[in-house]
Design a protein around this motif. Structure first.
Motif, PDB file in Angstrom:
ATOM      1  N   GLU A 142      11.105  -1.815  -2.091  1.00 30.33           N
ATOM      2  CA  GLU A 142      10.043  -2.077  -3.049  1.00 30.33           C
ATOM      3  C   GLU A 142       9.162  -0.845  -3.230  1.00 30.33           C
ATOM      4  O   GLU A 142       9.084   0.027  -2.354  1.00 30.33           O
ATOM      5  N   ARG A 143       8.491  -0.797  -4.371  1.00 35.29           N
ATOM      6  CA  ARG A 143       7.546   0.284  -4.608  1.00 35.29           C
ATOM      7  C   ARG A 143       6.388   0.164  -3.611  1.00 35.29           C
ATOM      8  O   ARG A 143       5.867  -0.919  -3.382  1.00 35.29           O
ATOM      9  N   GLU A 144       6.015   1.297  -3.025  1.00 31.76           N
ATOM     10  CA  GLU A 144       4.957   1.260  -2.022  1.00 31.76           C
ATOM     11  C   GLU A 144       3.858   2.257  -2.344  1.00 31.76           C
ATOM     12  O   GLU A 144       4.101   3.318  -2.937  1.00 31.76           O
ATOM     13  N   PHE A 145       2.680   1.925  -1.896  1.00 28.01           N
ATOM     14  CA  PHE A 145       1.523   2.787  -2.080  1.00 28.01           C
ATOM     15  C   PHE A 145       1.647   4.040  -1.227  1.00 28.01           C
ATOM     16  O   PHE A 145       2.095   3.973  -0.078  1.00 28.01           O
ATOM     17  N   VAL A 146       1.215   5.173  -1.784  1.00 30.25           N
ATOM     18  CA  VAL A 146       1.228   6.437  -1.050  1.00 30.25           C
ATOM     19  C   VAL A 146      -0.192   6.985  -0.890  1.00 30.25           C
ATOM     20  O   VAL A 146      -0.638   7.262   0.214  1.00 30.25           O
TER      21      VAL A 146
END
Length: 128
Positions: free
Chosen positions: A44-48
């Protein structure tokens, strides 16, 4: 909304560095909170990282803290992500995103679904 275009991705060896740039169209980019997210294959897309529209607050995922730095240049309508000490697990497509200042930064900076505009992404590949 603003339109966002990322650049600066590429192939780098572990331990190396890259600087991603995200240029926005529109004169109101300075009033947006900005974020970087990433998505690896099958994940899944994750916060950086994120920076508030005033620049007073920056936040990072634990996995990149101390290695990545987010910054902005309002005069150039650009937000940057300096990535140092890269690891193979940093391999992903990196996206920049804009969150309107009308949304409370502290509650929303890590929530991908709250962001209003997205770039097309830039590939970062870190070889071991």
């Amino acid at each position: 909304q603003v339109q966002l275009v990322e650049s600066g991705g590429g192939l780098v060896q572990a331990g190396g560095s890259l600087r991603l740039s995200c240029v926005a169209s529109g004169r109101t980019f300075s009033t947006y909170n900005k974020g970087w997210f990433r998505q690896a294959p099958g994940k899944e897309r994750e916060f950086v990282a994120a920076i508030s529209w005033t620049g007073a607050s920056t936040d990072y995922a634990d996995s990149v803290k101390g290695r990545f730095t987010i910054s902005g240049d309002d005069a150039k309508n650009t937000v940057y992500l300096q990535m140092n000490s890269l690891k193979p697990e940093d391999t992903a497509v990196y996206y920049c995103a804009a969150l309107t200042s009308g949304k409370y930064y502290r509650s929303n900076y890590y929530r991908a679904h709250e962001y209003d505009s997205w770039g097309q992404g830039t590939q970062v590949t870190v070889s071991s």
